[in-house]
Design a protein around this motif. Structure first.
Motif, PDB file in Angstrom:
ATOM      1  N   ILE A  50       0.692  -1.277  -0.062  1.00 14.68           N
ATOM      2  CA  ILE A  50       0.240   0.048  -0.092  1.00 14.68           C
ATOM      3  C   ILE A  50       0.864   1.197   0.029  1.00 14.68           C
ATOM      4  O   ILE A  50       0.741   2.331  -0.815  1.00 14.68           O
ATOM      5  CB  ILE A  50      -1.109   0.000   1.306  1.00 14.68           C
ATOM      6  N   GLU A  54       0.913   4.269  -2.763  1.00 16.69           N
ATOM      7  CA  GLU A  54       0.809   5.561  -2.443  1.00 16.69           C
ATOM      8  C   GLU A  54       1.901   6.538  -2.998  1.00 16.69           C
ATOM      9  O   GLU A  54       1.750   7.688  -3.279  1.00 16.69           O
ATOM     10  CB  GLU A  54       0.830   5.831  -0.870  1.00 16.69           C
ATOM     11  N   LYS A  66      -7.695   1.720   2.258  1.00 14.28           N
ATOM     12  CA  LYS A  66      -6.506   0.802   2.802  1.00 14.28           C
ATOM     13  C   LYS A  66      -6.921  -0.075   3.717  1.00 14.28           C
ATOM     14  O   LYS A  66      -6.439  -1.138   3.944  1.00 14.28           O
ATOM     15  CB  LYS A  66      -5.713   1.899   3.618  1.00 14.28           C
ATOM     16  N   LYS A  70      -6.050  -4.019   3.447  1.00  9.54           N
ATOM     17  CA  LYS A  70      -5.364  -4.785   4.399  1.00  9.54           C
ATOM     18  C   LYS A  70      -6.038  -5.959   5.052  1.00  9.54           C
ATOM     19  O   LYS A  70      -5.480  -6.975   5.485  1.00  9.54           O
ATOM     20  CB  LYS A  70      -4.931  -3.840   5.482  1.00  9.54           C
TER      21      LYS A  70
END
Length: 201
Positions: A50, A54, A66, A70
């Motif tokens: 992630i 980004e 996010k 996850k």
């Protein structure tokens, strides 16, 4: 596995991602869809992956997105969440061959520089995007002008809507058309008829 025989069987998975039991309710829907279609469940996505996305985009993802990544990775939610390598600034899609791109309106051009794709609507060229500053969710519809429509104030509502609509595939004895009608009624109560009409039709 979920089987929908009554409108009350349809699960509204959460108000906001991160609420109590949001993951349990979402997991039940996601696992039922995977079982229904004989698909394997996806692995959660690491914080490192992630972070790398980004950095590539130069902006943070919406918090709800996010948390979803996850927890569930990129699962089947009835619409096609993009793989990380396919997530891109919407304006960059036509950069090389702009003559053949959409003729965006003045209104479109206000939000266009801020939008990042994250979901292909049924793989038909229409896409859902998040705004890099406000994190609002916009819909790119390549068939109608203006091409860009603000749909939701946050990504949580988009994912919630997907998980509600997807339960139409988990119909029981009542049949799929009836369950589709129920999911649409629930979505209209949550988001309004105009949003559902734009999204689904």
């Amino acid at each position: 596995m979920i089987e929908i025989n009554l409108k009350s069987d349809i699960i509204i998975p959460f108000n906001k991602i991160g609420d109590n039991d949001w993951d349990k309710k979402s997991k039940l829907i996601i696992e039922s869809l995977a079982e229904n279609w004989s698909n394997e469940l996806k692995a959660p996505i690491s914080i490192e992956e992630i972070d790398n996305l980004e950095k590539r985009l130069g902006t943070p993802l919406p918090n709800g997105l996010k948390t979803f990544y996850k927890t569930f990775g990129i699962p089947d939610i009835g619409e096609e969440l993009q793989r990380f390598e396919d997530i891109i600034w919407l304006k960059d899609i036509w950069e090389e061959d702009n003559l053949y791109g959409p003729e965006f309106s003045k209104e479109d051009k206000i939000s266009l520089p801020h939008l990042i794709t994250f979901s292909d609507y049924l793989g038909n060229g229409n896409m859902f995007c998040f705004h890099n500053e406000t994190k609002e969710i916009y819909y790119f519809d390549h068939d109608t002008t203006p091409f860009l429509t603000k749909m939701f104030s946050n990504v949580d509502d988009y994912i919630k809507g997907c998980l509600i609509f997807a339960q139409a595939d988990l119909f029981g004895e009542v049949g799929q058309k009836q369950v589709e009608k129920w999911t649409e009624e629930i979505a209209e109560d949550l988001f309004g008829k105009s949003i559902v009409r734009k999204w689904r039709y």
